[in-house]
Design a protein around this motif. Structure first.
Motif, short mmCIF file in Angstrom:
data_model
loop_
_atom_site.label_atom_id
_atom_site.label_comp_id
_atom_site.label_asym_id
_atom_site.label_seq_id
_atom_site.Cartn_x
_atom_site.Cartn_y
_atom_site.Cartn_z
N LYS A 149 -6.20 -15.03 46.46
CA LYS A 149 -7.65 -15.20 46.32
C LYS A 149 -8.07 -15.06 44.85
N GLU A 150 -7.39 -14.14 44.13
CA GLU A 150 -7.75 -13.87 42.73
C GLU A 150 -7.62 -15.13 41.88
N ASN A 151 -6.52 -15.90 42.07
CA ASN A 151 -6.30 -17.07 41.21
C ASN A 151 -7.12 -18.28 41.65
N ASN A 152 -7.42 -18.34 42.95
CA ASN A 152 -8.18 -19.49 43.44
C ASN A 152 -9.69 -19.29 43.23
N PHE A 153 -10.15 -18.02 43.32
CA PHE A 153 -11.59 -17.75 43.25
C PHE A 153 -11.98 -16.72 42.18
N THR A 154 -11.46 -15.47 42.32
CA THR A 154 -12.03 -14.36 41.55
C THR A 154 -11.95 -14.59 40.04
N ARG A 155 -10.76 -14.91 39.54
CA ARG A 155 -10.62 -15.07 38.08
C ARG A 155 -11.38 -16.30 37.57
N LEU A 156 -11.72 -17.20 38.49
CA LEU A 156 -12.50 -18.38 38.09
C LEU A 156 -14.00 -18.09 38.13
N GLY A 157 -14.34 -16.83 38.39
CA GLY A 157 -15.74 -16.44 38.29
C GLY A 157 -16.53 -16.56 39.59
N PHE A 158 -15.85 -16.80 40.72
CA PHE A 158 -16.56 -16.81 42.00
C PHE A 158 -16.80 -15.34 42.40
N PRO A 159 -18.06 -14.89 42.52
CA PRO A 159 -18.27 -13.53 43.04
C PRO A 159 -17.79 -13.46 44.49
N MET A 303 -17.00 -27.10 30.15
CA MET A 303 -16.34 -26.23 29.16
C MET A 303 -15.95 -24.94 29.87
N ILE A 304 -14.70 -24.52 29.69
CA ILE A 304 -14.20 -23.33 30.41
C ILE A 304 -15.09 -22.12 30.09
N HIS A 305 -15.52 -21.43 31.15
CA HIS A 305 -16.47 -20.32 31.02
C HIS A 305 -15.79 -19.15 30.29
N PRO A 306 -16.52 -18.50 29.33
CA PRO A 306 -15.91 -17.37 28.61
C PRO A 306 -15.40 -16.28 29.56
N VAL A 307 -16.07 -16.12 30.71
CA VAL A 307 -15.63 -15.10 31.67
C VAL A 307 -14.21 -15.41 32.20
N VAL A 308 -13.93 -16.68 32.38
CA VAL A 308 -12.59 -17.07 32.86
C VAL A 308 -11.55 -16.70 31.80
N PHE A 309 -11.87 -16.99 30.52
CA PHE A 309 -10.96 -16.60 29.45
C PHE A 309 -10.69 -15.10 29.49
N GLU A 310 -11.77 -14.32 29.65
CA GLU A 310 -11.62 -12.86 29.69
C GLU A 310 -10.72 -12.44 30.84
N HIS A 311 -10.94 -13.04 32.03
CA HIS A 311 -10.13 -12.69 33.19
C HIS A 311 -8.65 -13.05 33.00
N CYS A 312 -8.40 -14.00 32.11
CA CYS A 312 -7.01 -14.46 31.95
C CYS A 312 -6.38 -13.93 30.66
N GLY A 313 -7.08 -13.05 29.95
CA GLY A 313 -6.50 -12.42 28.76
C GLY A 313 -6.53 -13.31 27.53
#
Ligand code: FA5
Length: 355
Positions: A149-159, A303-313
Motif C-alpha cells: 500500500k505504501e508504494n502504490n498510495f502512501t508515498r505518492l501522497g494519497f492520505p 511535476m512530481i510533488h515535493p512531498v513524494v520526493f521527501e517520502h522517497c529520500g
C-alpha cells in the motif's frame, strides 16, 4: 595323377571364369542386390565353388600348386571386382529411380499456407511507445504487480482515506498487499533505490475494479518519469509533444488541461487532436470518438510533488522532476480504431488477425 588333378582344376577355373559374370548379371537382373549377394556367396562363400576348388589344392604337387594358386587368386579378384562393380551399378540405378520418381501428385489441390502468428496489438503499441522513449533517452524500469500500500498510495501522497484510493477501487490480497492500480509505484521504487539523474519508462499490467467498453479490470500502463536538477514543465510538454508526433504522425497537436493527481503539482491531462476526424486541411470536424470536441485524452502527467520526493529520500530543494502515465489499451484503441476495449482481451482470432 597330379597332372590330371591340375588339368581338372584348370578346367573348373576356366568354366567358372566364363560363367561368373553372366551369372551375376542374371541374378542382379532378376532379384536385385539380394540375389546378386546370394550368387556371390555360391562362388566365394565358405561352401562356394571357388573355395571348393581351393580345397583341392592339397593334392597338387609344389610347383604346380604355386601356378594354380596364382590362377585361383586372379580369378577370385576378378569375381570380387565384378561383384563390387555390379553392387555399385545397382545402387546408382536405385537412386536414379528414386530421383526420377515424382515425389508428389501434381494433380492434388494445393494446401493453403499456414497463417503466421504476429504480435498482439497491445504488445505492438507497447513496443512502439517504448522505442520512441528509448530514442529520447529513457531507460526501462520494472516493478512488481503485487505491491505494498505504501508504494502504490502512501508515498505518492494519497492520505489514508483519500477519495482517490476509493476512486481507483483496488483489489486487495488477503495478506494486506494489493494489485497495483497504476505503474506509478515504479517511480517510488526507483527514487528510493537510486540517486538522480534518472529518466525511466515503466511498462506493466495494472488492476482496478472497472469493467465497461473503455475500462477493463486488468490493463496496461506505461509510466514515464525524469528526475534531475532544474527539470521544467516545458520539458514535460516538449517530451509529450514529440511523443505524440512520433506515434500519431507529424502535426498531431497536444493540449494540456489542468487535472488533479495527489503525486504531482501542477497536474494535467493530455489530449491529442482526434486522429479519427482530422480533415485534409488539418482541422477537426468532431466525431463520436472524440465526442464532437476534436480532442481525445491519452494520459495523465505533472511535476512530481515535493512531498513524494521527501517520502522517497530525495531532496526537493535540489531536484525537480516530471512524470506521466498512459493506458496502453487506450493508445492501441486510438491507433487501430478499436471501439471496445474488451475485444483486446477475448483472443478471438477473427479480431486479432486484422492487425
Ligand atoms: C493514473 O493511473 C496515473 N498514475 C497517471 C499519472 C502518472 C499521472 C504520472 C500523473 C503522473 P489514470 O487513472 O487517469 O492515471 O490512468 C491513466 C490512463 O490509464 C488513463 O488515461 C486511461 O488511458 C487508462 N485507464 C484507466 N483506467 C483504465 C481501465 N480500467 N481500463 C483501461 N484503461 C484505463
Amino acid at each position: 595323377m597330379s597332372t590330371e588333378v591340375e588339368a581338372q582344376i584348370d578346367q573348373s577355373l576356366a568354366t567358372l571364369r566364363a560363367a561368373f559374370s553372366p551369372r551375376f548379371e542374371a541374378a542382379a537382373g532378376a532379384g536385385g542386390e539380394p540375389a546378386l549377394r546370394e550368387e556371390n556367396a555360391k562362388i566365394l562363400g565358405k561352401k562356394g565353388e571357388l573355395t571348393a576348388i581351393l580345397k583341392q589344392m592339397g593334392t597338387v604337387p609344389g610347383d604346380a600348386r604355386k601356378r594354380i594358386g596364382e590362377k585361383v587368386n586372379l580369378l577370385k579378384q576378378e569375381v570380387e571386382a565384378r561383384f563390387e562393380a555390379l553392387i555399385k551399378t545397382l545402387a546408382a540405378s536405385k537412386r536414379d529411380a528414386e530421383l526420377n520418381a515424382l515425389p508428389f501428385d501434381l494433380t492434388l489441390p494445393g494446401r493453403a499456407p499456414t497463417p503466421r502468428g504476429h504480435r498482439h496489438p497491445v504488445s505492438s503499441v507497447r513496443e512502439e511507445v517504448l522505442d520512441i522513449f528509448a530514442s529520447l533517452g529513457f531507460a526501462v524500469h520494472d516493478g512488481p504487480e503485487i505491491e505494498l500500500k505504501e508504494n502504490n498510495f502512501t508515498r505518492l501522497g494519497f492520505p489514508p482515506d483519500h477519495p482517490a484510493t476509493d476512486m481507483q477501487d483496488t483489489f486487495w490480497t488477503t495478506s494486506g498487499t494489493l494489485l497495483r492500480t497504476h505503474t506509478s509505484n515504479v517511480q517510488v521504487r526507483a527514487m528510493m533505490s537510486q540517486k538522480p539523474p534518472m529518466a525511466f519508462v515503466a511498462p506493466g499490467a495494472v488492476y482496478r475494479r472497472d469493467d465497461d467498453v473503455t475500462h477493463s479490470p486488468m490493463f496496461h500502463q506505461i509510466e514515464g518519469f525524469v528526475v534531475d536538477e532544474k527539470v521544467t514543465f516545458a520539458e514535460l510538454k516538449g517530451t509529450l509533444a514529440e511523443f505524440a508526433e512520433r506515434l500519431y504522425g507529424p502535426g498531431t497537436p497536444i493540449r494540456m488541461r489542468p487535472s488533479y493527481f495527489p503525486f504531482v503539482e501542477p497536474g494535467a491531462e493530455v489530449d491529442i487532436g482526434c486522429v479519427f476526424c482530422i480533415q485534409p486541411s488539418g482541422t477537426r470536424r468532431g466525431c463520436s470518438v472524440c465526442k464532437r470536441t476534436g480532442w481525445i485524452e491519452i494520459l495523465g502527467c505533472g511535476m512530481i510533488h515535493p512531498v513524494v520526493f521527501e517520502h522517497c529520500g530525495i531532496d526537493p530543494e535540489r531536484y525537480t522532476g516530471f512524470a506521466f502515465g498512459m493506458g496502453v489499451e487506450r493508445v492501441a484503441m486510438l491507433r487501430y480504431g478499436i471501439p471496445d476495449i474488451r475485444l483486446l482481451f477475448e483472443n478471438d482470432p477473427r479480431f486479432l488477425s486484422q492487425f
